[in-house]
Design an enzyme around this catalytic site. Structure first.
Site, mmCIF file in Angstrom:
data_model
loop_
_atom_site.group_PDB
_atom_site.id
_atom_site.type_symbol
_atom_site.label_atom_id
_atom_site.label_comp_id
_atom_site.label_asym_id
_atom_site.label_seq_id
_atom_site.Cartn_x
_atom_site.Cartn_y
_atom_site.Cartn_z
ATOM 1 N N GLY A 14 0.789 -1.211 0.180
ATOM 2 C CA GLY A 14 -0.051 0.077 -0.372
ATOM 3 C C GLY A 14 0.717 1.378 -0.165
ATOM 4 C CB ILE A 21 -0.084 5.034 6.904
ATOM 5 C CG1 ILE A 21 -1.600 6.430 7.019
ATOM 6 C CG2 ILE A 21 -0.336 3.868 8.071
ATOM 7 C CD1 ILE A 21 -2.726 6.087 7.430
ATOM 8 C CB VAL A 68 -5.499 -6.679 -2.873
ATOM 9 C CG1 VAL A 68 -3.613 -6.914 -3.026
ATOM 10 C CG2 VAL A 68 -5.786 -5.613 -3.475
ATOM 11 C CE1 TYR A 158 -12.740 6.894 5.672
ATOM 12 C CE2 TYR A 158 -14.240 5.054 6.735
ATOM 13 C CZ TYR A 158 -12.569 5.721 6.421
ATOM 14 O OH TYR A 158 -11.646 4.998 6.458
ATOM 15 C CE LYS A 165 -9.637 1.890 5.972
ATOM 16 N NZ LYS A 165 -9.176 0.822 5.640
ATOM 17 C CB ILE A 194 -2.824 10.965 8.339
ATOM 18 C CG1 ILE A 194 -2.473 10.861 9.604
ATOM 19 C CG2 ILE A 194 -1.332 11.745 7.654
ATOM 20 C CD1 ILE A 194 -1.510 9.445 9.983
ATOM 21 N NE ARG A 195 -3.191 18.283 4.748
ATOM 22 C CZ ARG A 195 -4.155 18.867 5.413
ATOM 23 N NH1 ARG A 195 -5.081 19.064 4.248
ATOM 24 N NH2 ARG A 195 -4.851 19.745 5.920
#
Length: 258
Positions: A14, A21, A68, A158, A165, A194-195
């Site tokens: 990823g 991240i 994937v 979201y 998720k 996180i940006r």
């Protein structure tokens, strides 16, 4: 007992760019001594992963393609990993995707194709990858995936990603139950916003960051380095008694009243 990951082969899936991240996790694992196996999907990401891996101070990384959404490509990827290293000690699953138009407005407007796409990439991919990797985790190990508070609570815009998720969170528990007898642990990190490249697709993302800076107990947002160090802990023997857990790394935002 320490955080050393020397002698461990860990797959990192990823990485998109230096703000990912996944890259924060990769750096922490590298600093702890792990040998990294990067996977990517597509030529653009291949170039980015090669450039980033080249900045590490040890030149022992392996870089392989892995779409994937394609079971045959997953099998080919892990067959190559087996041929090159034999044993896998960990997997960092940092993969998620939803169509941008699904991440604005009401969840009710999600269409069938968008729902299936988000779940296929963001949730089922973990199961597919673990299925392929399991025969190579003969010495036990640790699997870590990334989730978000939007899978537990309703977060504006979201939408379908939150539902995906939630599916991922449940998968972590079931995989942990299946694999525990083989001393393979499965956990998730619920990182604060996180940006990153993927975050750009979420409508009004700047307002989310501002809200966290104002209301989280630590009064700041999360960094990839904080998530990376937490992942290093979960891959290390220091966390050997932890499985099926969702560890929040979000400056405490998850405890605040909405």
């Amino acid at each position: 007992m320490n955080f050393s990951l020397e002698g461990r082969n860990i797959v990192v899936m990823g990485v998109a760019n230096k703000r990912s991240i996944a890259w924060g996790i990769a750096r922490s694992l590298h600093e702890a001594g792990a040998r990294l196996i990067f996977t990517y999907a597509g030529e653009r990401l291949e170039k980015s992963v090669h450039e980033l891996a080249g900045t590490l101070d040890r030149n022992d990384s392996i870089i392989l393609p892995c779409d994937v959404t394609n079971d045959a490509e997953i099998e080919t990827c892990f067959a190559s990993i087996k041929e090159q290293v034999g044993v896998i000690h960990g997997i960092a699953h940092c993969i998620a995707f939803a169509n941008k138009e699904e991440l604005v407005g009401e969840y009710l407007n999600t269409n069938r194709d968008g729902f299936l796409l988000a779940h296929n990439i963001s949730s089922y991919s973990l199961t597919a990858v673990v299925k392929a990797a399991r025969p190579m985790m003969t010495e036990g190990g640790s699997i870590v995936t990334l989730t978000y508070l939007g899978g537990e609570l309703v977060m504006p815009n979201y939408n379908v990603m939150g539902v995906a998720k939630a599916s991922l969170d449940a998968s972590v528990k079931y995989l942990a139950a299946d694999l525990g007898k083989e001393n393979i642990r499965v956990n998730s990190i619920s990182a604060g916003p996180i940006r990153t490249l993927s975050a750009k697709g979420i409508s009004d993302f700047n307002s989310i960051l501002k809200d966290i800076e104002e209301r989280a107990p630590l009064r700041r947002t999360t960094t990839p380095e904080e998530v990376g160090d937490t992942a290093a802990f979960l891959f290390s023997d220091m966390s050997r008694g932890i499985t099926g857990e969702n560890l929040h790394v979000d400056s405490g935002f998850h405890i605040t009243a909405r």
